[in-house]
Write a protein that holds these residues in place. Structure first.
Motif, mmCIF file in Angstrom:
data_model
loop_
_atom_site.group_PDB
_atom_site.id
_atom_site.type_symbol
_atom_site.label_atom_id
_atom_site.label_comp_id
_atom_site.label_asym_id
_atom_site.label_seq_id
_atom_site.Cartn_x
_atom_site.Cartn_y
_atom_site.Cartn_z
ATOM 1 N N LEU A 114 0.933 -1.346 0.071
ATOM 2 C CA LEU A 114 -0.051 0.066 0.024
ATOM 3 C C LEU A 114 0.809 1.277 -0.016
ATOM 4 O O LEU A 114 0.650 2.161 -0.779
ATOM 5 C CB LEU A 114 -0.772 0.029 1.114
ATOM 6 C CG LEU A 114 -2.512 -0.313 0.945
ATOM 7 C CD1 LEU A 114 -2.993 -0.275 2.325
ATOM 8 C CD2 LEU A 114 -3.078 0.623 -0.043
ATOM 9 N N VAL A 115 1.999 1.322 1.077
ATOM 10 C CA VAL A 115 2.852 2.450 0.853
ATOM 11 C C VAL A 115 3.459 2.598 -0.292
ATOM 12 O O VAL A 115 3.660 3.737 -0.845
ATOM 13 C CB VAL A 115 3.723 2.174 2.044
ATOM 14 C CG1 VAL A 115 4.787 3.381 2.186
ATOM 15 C CG2 VAL A 115 3.140 2.153 3.626
ATOM 16 N N LEU A 116 3.984 1.427 -0.852
ATOM 17 C CA LEU A 116 4.867 1.358 -2.231
ATOM 18 C C LEU A 116 3.979 2.187 -3.189
ATOM 19 O O LEU A 116 4.350 2.756 -4.063
ATOM 20 C CB LEU A 116 5.338 0.223 -2.498
ATOM 21 C CG LEU A 116 5.997 -0.106 -3.743
ATOM 22 C CD1 LEU A 116 7.340 0.860 -3.517
ATOM 23 C CD2 LEU A 116 6.492 -1.435 -4.130
ATOM 24 N N LEU A 117 2.546 1.404 -3.394
ATOM 25 C CA LEU A 117 1.601 2.023 -4.319
ATOM 26 C C LEU A 117 1.320 3.479 -4.328
ATOM 27 O O LEU A 117 1.563 4.178 -5.201
ATOM 28 C CB LEU A 117 0.351 1.305 -4.515
ATOM 29 C CG LEU A 117 -0.724 1.782 -5.207
ATOM 30 C CD1 LEU A 117 -0.263 1.623 -6.805
ATOM 31 C CD2 LEU A 117 -2.117 1.085 -5.006
ATOM 32 N N ALA A 118 1.201 4.031 -2.980
ATOM 33 C CA ALA A 118 1.308 5.596 -2.752
ATOM 34 C C ALA A 118 2.334 6.233 -3.295
ATOM 35 O O ALA A 118 2.263 7.116 -3.999
ATOM 36 C CB ALA A 118 0.727 5.722 -1.371
ATOM 37 N N VAL A 119 3.425 5.797 -2.804
ATOM 38 C CA VAL A 119 4.628 6.497 -3.166
ATOM 39 C C VAL A 119 5.095 6.389 -4.628
ATOM 40 O O VAL A 119 5.397 7.510 -5.332
ATOM 41 C CB VAL A 119 6.011 5.913 -2.344
ATOM 42 C CG1 VAL A 119 7.249 6.512 -2.743
ATOM 43 C CG2 VAL A 119 5.621 6.116 -0.773
ATOM 44 N N SER A 120 4.796 5.234 -5.544
ATOM 45 C CA SER A 120 5.269 5.164 -6.584
ATOM 46 C C SER A 120 4.126 6.013 -7.488
ATOM 47 O O SER A 120 4.582 6.472 -8.664
ATOM 48 C CB SER A 120 5.325 3.669 -7.148
ATOM 49 O OG SER A 120 3.972 2.994 -6.825
ATOM 50 N N MET A 121 3.095 6.099 -7.123
ATOM 51 C CA MET A 121 2.113 6.780 -7.942
ATOM 52 C C MET A 121 2.462 8.254 -7.988
ATOM 53 O O MET A 121 2.607 9.142 -8.816
ATOM 54 C CB MET A 121 0.752 6.896 -7.539
ATOM 55 C CG MET A 121 -0.133 5.681 -7.631
ATOM 56 S SD MET A 121 -1.778 5.864 -7.162
ATOM 57 C CE MET A 121 -1.711 6.233 -5.647
ATOM 58 N N MET A 122 3.122 8.832 -6.817
ATOM 59 C CA MET A 122 3.714 10.179 -6.812
ATOM 60 C C MET A 122 4.787 10.465 -7.376
ATOM 61 O O MET A 122 4.949 11.319 -8.153
ATOM 62 C CB MET A 122 3.756 10.426 -5.198
ATOM 63 C CG MET A 122 2.434 10.520 -4.619
ATOM 64 S SD MET A 122 2.981 10.953 -2.712
ATOM 65 C CE MET A 122 1.337 10.533 -1.965
ATOM 66 N N THR A 123 5.654 9.372 -7.543
ATOM 67 C CA THR A 123 6.853 9.352 -8.449
ATOM 68 C C THR A 123 6.544 9.397 -9.941
ATOM 69 O O THR A 123 7.156 9.995 -10.731
ATOM 70 C CB THR A 123 7.994 8.363 -7.993
ATOM 71 O OG1 THR A 123 7.332 6.974 -7.897
ATOM 72 C CG2 THR A 123 8.613 8.729 -6.529
ATOM 73 N N VAL A 124 5.538 8.575 -10.264
ATOM 74 C CA VAL A 124 5.313 8.562 -11.580
ATOM 75 C C VAL A 124 4.987 10.006 -12.163
ATOM 76 O O VAL A 124 5.491 10.495 -13.204
ATOM 77 C CB VAL A 124 4.077 7.774 -12.060
ATOM 78 C CG1 VAL A 124 3.189 8.211 -13.298
ATOM 79 C CG2 VAL A 124 4.398 6.132 -11.927
ATOM 80 N N VAL A 125 4.070 10.752 -11.213
ATOM 81 C CA VAL A 125 3.875 12.078 -11.929
ATOM 82 C C VAL A 125 4.770 13.134 -11.604
ATOM 83 O O VAL A 125 4.958 14.153 -12.192
ATOM 84 C CB VAL A 125 2.428 12.837 -11.317
ATOM 85 C CG1 VAL A 125 1.246 11.805 -11.697
ATOM 86 C CG2 VAL A 125 2.542 12.803 -9.721
ATOM 87 N N VAL A 126 6.077 12.809 -10.928
ATOM 88 C CA VAL A 126 7.179 14.011 -11.034
ATOM 89 C C VAL A 126 8.098 13.445 -11.913
ATOM 90 O O VAL A 126 9.144 14.233 -12.046
ATOM 91 C CB VAL A 126 7.538 14.279 -9.345
ATOM 92 C CG1 VAL A 126 6.350 14.518 -8.706
ATOM 93 C CG2 VAL A 126 8.175 12.782 -8.851
ATOM 94 N N ALA A 127 8.188 12.353 -12.209
ATOM 95 C CA ALA A 127 9.243 11.556 -13.106
ATOM 96 C C ALA A 127 9.320 12.452 -14.323
ATOM 97 O O ALA A 127 8.480 12.759 -15.091
ATOM 98 C CB ALA A 127 9.318 9.991 -13.352
#
Lengths: 660, 306
Positions: A114-127
């Protein structure tokens, strides 16, 4: 920088694994909360100054990259932060039930994902480049795959999860191909390089690759088939975050890529394509949603429909931009962006509500519910807000975004260029709007209203207050966007101006007075409803108000099994659109010649016809080929050594013959 | 401001008169003497003075729904101009708001009907939801036709500028008025889509959803029905007024006469559709509005070229 990041990640994972089983959720919430606070801080900064560069680094695969937050990313960061935090708060109560049944490691893995999903979604939009983007994208897929597998002992859950994993990787391959093409031509994969590629090459093939890759995630027709399988399989809070925000990364991707196209004719073609896809996705999704008799499948199809609406808005925006009309472009884009935000709010809330129902009933079958508004009053009220919002009824947020899209269309119709596209979109959107009302009055009416259809339902109780608090977060935001659009919609218009390169001030001058009027009308409407109700109660308090059973039209032996069911509610539409679904019937209907019918079992499922596409001859062929290859897998070590030897010999021979 | 008040008063007069004209027309055609012209107002007054009976199955939603229905119909009602007078409420894009306010009133009644747990009311709710979904594109298409011809997206602007339309477009505007009249039949639940006087609950649509309402609630729903009828009747009359250059003095009576006579005559002359034919009927209205839009579009293009 890398070692520190890895260290932080490892500490977080270790902390979740180390906490006692009942408190894992708080550790996870702390991590996600920290990420959300950081994301909101960066997003707010980006919304005020325009662009915040977080890091620059170079990678082995795709050259120099950049981590950057601009206005578009900021909007997505905000919805991700809200939805992730609400989801973790909600998960506490939902997972409670599973604490005894599941192993500690399993629960730890769930929370880490769950944590990983939350963080990876955020990194997708800043990558800002291929490597960081694809890495985040893949982490997002893997973590959501593990999350779907929560109840892995059920066969249908495993099938849905595998189905999801395979389809996501097909999409991933399209993305890799697209980024590789750009890298080969430009020597970099930042979005600036992409813009460079688009200005020197034909943009259409690469854009098509991107749209296919992102569309797979977003649930674009006809690649939407994973959604209605994955959502019923996943736990409700996971469905909420996946359907509410994860699929929106697909929308983000398309917006980001298309924003780099500078040639107007190309943009026009892309806009028309996206509009057509949006119309197909929206209509297909909403009609299938109205057919479903399972709460979560209905919600999943409704997500597809909302992606369609977002695509329609984007299509309008791009066509407007290409034809040089700034107002149409801004209305379409800000409508699409706002609908993305809105859908993330009401769909999260709806899935939470479905989770409340499921955790009390242990079922999501629509036709076994009824009258839950009496036993679960707070859930019923919160679900009512979400239902009204998704039906785009004023004065809630869904109306505001559809109003913006409609304004784009009506302006486009008046403008005289591309009128027929705007007209088609207008017809489609209004039909979608009408059928959404049918689908969601069905959902809300059958589940929460009327009398309980089973004794089990009658004995249900309200869920814990923490879950209700988690649901109150999106509900409050729905109300605030719906009632005060002139303030809350501003950042979205700014982001739309940033994407389309339009002028914020002139659009705001046009749209904000409208939104202020809508706000006043919304408040007045609520006040008038309240006043009418108060007057009615006051008048009735002096008269006889009696209670008597529902009028059975002269029939006196009415029972709760005679209520209209979800299936019968949608029958009219099913007669009109029967050819879109293929039905599987379990049991049989009552024959007309049976005067005294005995007990029957009748279970009908309306399946998607597109599903068949993935169960056609070519799947069978691949299956057969795989079975043939499987024969090589004998399990004997000497055979494997022989395969290795044969390979080496083959390489040697081919090298000698100068073939490789 | 005076114009706005006059506009609202005229609209109210239209709303209360249409039912009277319908009743009188039906009575004359059947050779009866008929009710008093304002009998429906007296009936509503009686209802407003009564107590209520509620089923124990129903909850707060059922009690709130008539208020939502009336308030949203009233809000939509206040957006409608009488010819070139200014309505009380108006903003750019209000055609969308009118359509969605009417949807809100529909949703409130559908949910209230489902709240009673009656199979008959479920039936009515299901039909109302389907027909509401099918008529929605026709409403938006006709609004879009007017928006395209006038270049504005608020009803007030559309009808105050539509008078300067090119003569060639008159026919298109008249046809749009005809479609709005058709939409009125569907939205108000009149023959041939629905029959408010039918005696069998099985065949009802709108009336069956209100079976369990009594007293003030029933009066509110009836008043909301009058307002809704007036909305579409007035838009149709406005379109006619715009096409042939009437002003508000004639547009308001026109709305009453056209809506009242057409409904009254239809209800006297023909029976209700079979329910299975209703979808076809409504889709035909939608197709008609699409056709009218296209004719208008082609005419508009031609004029620009020449």
């Amino acid at each position: 920088m890398y070692p520190y990041l890895l260290l932080v990640a490892a500490t977080a994972v270790a902390a979740i694994f180390a906490t006692p089983v009942r408190r894992k959720v708080w550790t996870a919430l702390a991590v996600v909360g920290a990420a959300a606070v950081a994301a909101v801080a960066v997003a707010v900064r980006a919304l005020t100054v325009g662009e915040v560069v977080l890091a620059r680094f170079s990678t082995q695969f795709f050259g120099d990259e950049i981590i950057v937050v601009d206005r578009l990313s900021a909007i997505f960061l905000l919805i991700m932060a809200v939805a992730s935090v609400a989801t973790l708060i909600y998960s506490k109560g939902y997972v409670e039930h599973y604490l005894k049944r599941m192993s500690t490691a399993h629960l730890s893995l769930h929370y880490v994902s769950l944590v990983l999903l939350a963080v990876s979604m955020m990194t997708v939009v800043v990558a800002g480049g291929g490597f960081s983007f694809l890495l985040s994208w893949e982490l997002m897929t893997i973590s959501s795959f593990i999350l779907i597998l929560f109840e892995a002992e059920r066969t249908e859950v495993r099938r849905a999860a595998l189905n999801y994993l395979v389809m996501m990787h097909i999409g991933f391959m399209f993305l890799v191909a697209a980024f590789a093409t750009v890298y080969a031509a430009e020597g970099g994969t930042t979005f600036a390089a992409l813009a460079g590629y688009f200005s020197t090459h034909d943009a259409l093939p690469v854009t098509a690759l991107f749209v296919l890759g992102f569309g797979m995630k977003a649930g674009m027709f006809p690649m939407h088939v994973w959604l209605p399988e994955a959502h019923p399989a996943a736990p409700s809070h996971v469905s909420a975050v996946m359907s509410g925000v994860m699929i929106k990364t697909g929308v983000y991707g398309i917006m980001r890529v298309v924003a780099q196209i500078s040639s107007m004719p190309t943009l026009s073609t892309v806009g028309i394509a996206i509009l057509v896809i949006g119309i197909a996705t929206g209509l297909w999704g909403v009609i299938m949603a109205a057919f479903q008799n399972d709460i979560k499948r209905l919600l999943a199809y409704s997500s597809i429909e909302n992606i369609g609406v977002i695509f329609i808005g984007m299509g309008i925006g791009y066509i407007g931009l290409a034809s040089g009309s700034e107002l149409i472009a801004m209305c379409g884009m800000s409508g699409a962006l706002l609908h993305t935000v809105n859908h993330s709010l009401f769909k999260t809330l709806l899935f939470f509500g479905a989770g409340n129902v499921y955790s009390k009933m242990h079922s999501t079958a629509l036709d076994s519910m009824g009258g839950l508004s009496k036993s679960m009053p707070v859930t019923a009220i919160l679900m009512f807000v979400a239902t009204a919002a998704i039906c785009a009824l004023p004065p809630l947020n869904g109306f505001i975004s559809e109003l913006l899209i409609y304004m784009g269309m009506l302006d486009g119709v008046g403008e005289g260029r591309g009128t027929l596209y705007f007209l088609t979109a207008l017809v489609a959107l209004s039909l979608i709007g009408g059928v959404v009302v049918l689908a969601f009055t069905k959902l809300y009416g059958i589940v929460f209203l009327g009398s309980p259809r089973t004794t089990h339902v009658a004995e249900a109780t309200e869920v814990d207050s923490l879950r209700l608090a988690a649901m109150a977060i999106p509900a409050a935001l729905i109300l605030s966007i719906g009632l005060l659009p002139q303030y809350t919609v501003r950042p979205v218009i700014e982001a739309a101006a940033w994407i389309t390169g339009g002028d914020y001030a002139s659009t705001a001058a046009h749209l904000l007075p409208t939104l202020s009027t809508v706000s006043i009308i919304g408040f007045t409407l609520l006040a008038v409803i309240g006043a009418l109700y108060w007057l009615k109660r006051r008048a009735q308090s002096r008269r006889t108000v009696s209670s008597s059973p529902t009028w059975g039209c002269g029939f006196t032996a009415v029972n709760e099994r005679m209520q209209y069911t979800g299936e019968s509610f949608a029958e009219g539409l099913e007669n009109l659109a029967a050819s879109l679904s293929h039905d599987t019937v379990d049991g049989r209907t009552i024959d007309k010649s049976e005067i005294f019918p005995t007990q029957h079992r009748y279970d009908v499922r309306h399946k998607d016809k597109i599903d068949r596409l993935f169960a056609a001859w070519w799947v069978e062929l691949m299956h057969r080929i795989n079975m043939g290859v499987m024969r090589l897998r004998s399990g004997k070590i000497n055979h494997y050594v022989m395969y290795a030897l044969l390979l080496l010999i083959a390489v040697l021979v081919l090298t000698l013959l100068n073939l490789i | 401001m005076l114009a706005r008040i006059l506009n609202t008063l005229l609209m109210l007069a239209v709303a209360v008169s249409i039912t009277g004209v319908i009743n009188r027309t039906r009575a004359v055609l059947a050779g009866r003497k008929g009710l008093r012209f304002f009998q429906h107002l007296f009936d509503a007054k009686v209802l407003l003075g009564k107590g209520a009976v509620y089923s124990p199955t129903t909850g707060i939603l059922f009690r709130l729904a008539p208020c939502v229905c009336l308030a949203s119909s009233l809000a939509a009602f206040l957006f409608i101009p009488v010819a070139d007078l200014d309505p009380l409420l108006s903003f750019d894009g209000d055609v969308v708001m009118v359509a969605y306010l009417l949807a809100l009133s529909r949703v409130s009644l559908i949910l209230a009907a489902l709240d009673t747990g009656s199979s008959f009311e479920g039936m009515g709710a299901s039909r109302e939801a389907l027909y509401g979904a099918l008529i929605e594109p026709a409403i938006m298409l006709s609004m879009a036709t007017l928006a395209m011809l006038s270049g504005y997206t608020s009803l007030a602007d559309i009808f105050s500028t539509a008078r300067s339309l090119d003569v060639n477009l008159t026919i298109v505007v008249l046809l749009a008025a005809y479609v709005f009249l058709k939409i009125m039949f569907v939205e108000a639940g009149r023959v041939p889509v629905d029959d408010p006087r039918t005696h069998l609950e099985l065949t009802m649509i709108h009336e069956v959803m209100c079976l369990d309402y009594s007293g003030i609630d029933l009066a509110m729903i009836q008043i909301a029905g009058w307002l809704k009828t007036a909305v579409f009747a007035m838009i149709a009359a406005d379109a006619v007024a715009a096409a042939v250059c009437f002003d508000w003095l004639l547009a308001a009576p026109l709305a009453v006469v056209v809506a009242g006579l057409s409904v009254g005559i239809t209800e006297s002359m023909r029976a209700r559709n079979k329910l299975s034919r209703n979808s076809t009927y409504i889709l035909t209205v939608t197709a008609m509005s699409a056709l009218i839009f296209l004719v208008g579009y082609l005419l508009l293009q031609n004029i620009e070229i020449v």
